[in-house]
Design an enzyme around this catalytic site. Structure first.
Site, PDB file in Angstrom:
ATOM      1  N   THR A 127       0.827  -1.139  -0.115  1.00 45.15           N
ATOM      2  CA  THR A 127       0.009  -0.029   0.174  1.00 45.15           C
ATOM      3  C   THR A 127       0.957   1.250   0.090  1.00 45.15           C
ATOM      4  O   THR A 127       1.864   1.272   0.397  1.00 45.15           O
ATOM      5  CB  THR A 127      -0.875   0.057   1.266  1.00 45.15           C
ATOM      6  OG1 THR A 127      -1.370   1.111   1.236  1.00 45.15           O
ATOM      7  CG2 THR A 127      -0.116  -0.203   2.526  1.00 45.15           C
ATOM      8  N   ASP A 128       0.248   2.486  -0.513  1.00 48.01           N
ATOM      9  CA  ASP A 128       0.966   3.680  -0.464  1.00 48.01           C
ATOM     10  C   ASP A 128       1.022   4.328   1.047  1.00 48.01           C
ATOM     11  O   ASP A 128       1.970   5.059   1.403  1.00 48.01           O
ATOM     12  CB  ASP A 128       0.356   4.634  -1.318  1.00 48.01           C
ATOM     13  CG  ASP A 128      -1.170   5.182  -0.698  1.00 48.01           C
ATOM     14  OD1 ASP A 128      -1.693   4.414   0.111  1.00 48.01           O
ATOM     15  OD2 ASP A 128      -1.663   5.813  -1.616  1.00 48.01           O
ATOM     16  N   GLU A 129       0.379   3.373   1.784  1.00 46.08           N
ATOM     17  CA  GLU A 129       0.575   3.975   3.481  1.00 46.08           C
ATOM     18  C   GLU A 129       1.900   3.642   4.017  1.00 46.08           C
ATOM     19  O   GLU A 129       2.094   4.360   5.020  1.00 46.08           O
ATOM     20  CB  GLU A 129      -0.647   3.579   4.026  1.00 46.08           C
ATOM     21  CG  GLU A 129      -1.922   3.823   3.683  1.00 46.08           C
ATOM     22  CD  GLU A 129      -3.012   3.756   4.525  1.00 46.08           C
ATOM     23  OE1 GLU A 129      -2.962   3.463   5.807  1.00 46.08           O
ATOM     24  OE2 GLU A 129      -4.473   3.788   4.087  1.00 46.08           O
ATOM     25  N   TYR A 152      -1.518  -0.480  11.244  1.00 39.20           N
ATOM     26  CA  TYR A 152      -1.659  -1.053   9.966  1.00 39.20           C
ATOM     27  C   TYR A 152      -0.503  -0.731   8.981  1.00 39.20           C
ATOM     28  O   TYR A 152      -0.057  -1.815   8.537  1.00 39.20           O
ATOM     29  CB  TYR A 152      -3.016  -0.620   9.254  1.00 39.20           C
ATOM     30  CG  TYR A 152      -3.228  -0.837   7.952  1.00 39.20           C
ATOM     31  CD1 TYR A 152      -3.348  -2.175   7.601  1.00 39.20           C
ATOM     32  CD2 TYR A 152      -3.103   0.255   6.949  1.00 39.20           C
ATOM     33  CE1 TYR A 152      -3.269  -2.304   5.947  1.00 39.20           C
ATOM     34  CE2 TYR A 152      -3.106  -0.102   5.449  1.00 39.20           C
ATOM     35  CZ  TYR A 152      -3.227  -1.420   4.918  1.00 39.20           C
ATOM     36  OH  TYR A 152      -3.134  -1.914   3.641  1.00 39.20           O
ATOM     37  N   LYS A 156       2.226  -3.400   7.248  1.00 38.12           N
ATOM     38  CA  LYS A 156       2.352  -3.611   5.952  1.00 38.12           C
ATOM     39  C   LYS A 156       3.858  -3.201   5.611  1.00 38.12           C
ATOM     40  O   LYS A 156       4.417  -3.806   4.914  1.00 38.12           O
ATOM     41  CB  LYS A 156       1.459  -2.676   5.125  1.00 38.12           C
ATOM     42  CG  LYS A 156       0.009  -3.069   5.202  1.00 38.12           C
ATOM     43  CD  LYS A 156      -0.538  -4.382   4.621  1.00 38.12           C
ATOM     44  CE  LYS A 156      -0.139  -4.282   3.276  1.00 38.12           C
ATOM     45  NZ  LYS A 156      -0.936  -5.813   2.814  1.00 38.12           N
TER      46      LYS A 156
END
Ligand code: NAD
Ligand code: DAU
Length: 339
Positions: A127-129, A152, A156
């Protein structure tokens, strides 16, 4: 090709499996999914009926090495696409433990099993997060340092580092994809767009965090799925590829767009206590994926949101059926504390 897809009963995984089976006659897919509160076998009922010889569902955990070894051998699996994860930022703030168990430990277990089980390629969906947050300018590139801000995104990022380590240490053929915010059919109603649809349709208040000016880049789910397919088929071992939708929007604009599409009043909007550690802005530079893989998003936001609203209008039964007791319990306690 014989593929093991994990988390295929979730939002993106179910769209990926449907799209891939429809377009590749030579493909068989084993879907390994634990059916957590966010996983719904019903989301692939059409696929189960249409592809009896080419699609197999197995309920199980990616952290079960014995099961993974069995599936790799029994089905002659050539590649893994790992979608399985705990995915909701708010739930990770409330309890990080399942995020560490699945996203970090589960990914490592599956990765080890795939490598020792002779699976040729491991595609890890991230994810970009993991990049953290942006100010008003700039975009995330693949070489942007990782700076996750929620449990979260930290879990990741941890998984990404373990996948990278498998390539660097053992020369294992891994590819990591990082994508921006997805929307479209079958998204679980804890995420912004289906949550707001569900509440607005029932004339319930819409909880917008903070000032509503946090920005996300929205990509229609099938565009992300095509990106993952390209990474699987054409990605270079050891590489990371960013995907985005080129559709940066402040949250309040997304909510107003939904209200307009539903013919509901803006008086339903409530600005509520912000999410702790709320990332201000995400934006993706996906020129590497465009250049090396031929990736390009095909949907603009207006078309994507119109199709999404229509899908949720037509699938009210699905939307209600996925709201389990565990879902309602979390939602009551989380939003009760923000009112
Ligand atoms: P989702 O929450 O809708 O689905 C997750 C699925 O994984 C569910 O079917 C669940 O049952 C399954 N699962 C959870 N733990 C498992 C375990 N231990 N073993 C086997 N299965 C398990 O998630 P999603 O939105 O479809 O996201 C899929 C992947 O894409 C995730 O890895 C997520 O981090 C990533 N991603 C999501 C987005 C987005 O906007 N939704 C954007 C970029 C990346
Ligand atoms: O960017 C990719 C990520 O997008 C994925 O990795 C995650 O799995 C996925 O959940 C999503 O994370 P976000 O936190 O960006 O998505 P969410 O739908 O939870 O929130 C989108 C924005 O809307 C965010 O700025 C928070 C805000 N929001 C969300 C909810 C649920 C609200 O204002 N109110 C809400 O009730």
């Amino acid at each position: 090709m014989r593929l093991l897809v994990t988390g295929g009963c979730g939002f993106i995984g179910s769209n990926f499996i449907r799209d891939m089976l429809a377009r590749h006659d030579d493909l068989t897919i084993v879907n390994l999914d634990a059916l957590t509160y966010a996983g719904n076998r019903q989301s692939l009922a059409d696929v189960e009926a249409a592809y009896t010889g080419r699609y197999v569902f197995v309920r199980g955990d990616i952290g079960n090495a014995e099961l993974a070894h069995y599936l790799f051998a029994a089905h002659g699996i050539e590649a893994v696409v790992n979608f399985a994860a705990e995915t909701h930022v708010d739930r990770s703030i409330s309890d990080a433990a399942p995020f560490i168990a699945t996203n970090v430990a589960g990914t490592q277990t599956l990765l080890d099993a795939a490598r020792s089980g002779g699976v040729r390629r491991f595609v890890h969906v991230s994810t970009d997060e993991v990049y953290g947050t942006l100010g008003p300018e700039g975009k995330f590139r693949e070489d942007t340092p990782l700076a996750p801000n929620s449990p979260y995104s930290a879990s990741k990022a941890g998984a990404d580092m373990l996948v990278r380590a498998a390539y660097e240490t053992y020369g294992y053929d891994t590819v990591i994809t990082r994508c921006s915010n997805n929307y479209g059919p079958y998204q679980f109603p804890e995420k912004l767009i289906p949550l707001m649809f569900s509440r607005a349709a029932a004339d319930e208040p819409l909880p917008v965090y903070g000032d509503g000016l946090n920005v996300r880049d929205w990509i229609f789910v099938t565009d992300h799925c095509r990106g993952v397919e390209l990474a699987l088929l054409k990605g270079k071992a050891g590489e990371v590829y960013n995907f985005g939708g080129d559709a940066e929007k402040p949250n309040i604009e997304v909510v107003r767009t939904l209200l307009a599409a539903l013919g509901k009043p803006e008086s339903l909007i409530r600005f509520v206590t912000d999410r702790p550690g709320h990332d201000r802005r995400y934006a993706m530079d996906f020129t590497k994926a465009a250049r090396e893989l031929g990736f390009a998003p095909s949907y603009d936001f207006a078309r994507g949101i119109a199709e999404t609203v229509q899908w949720y209008r037509d699938n009210g039964a699905w939307l209600e059926s996925v709201k389990s007791g565990a879902y309602r319990q979390f939602m009551d306690s989380w939003y009760g504390a923000r009112a």
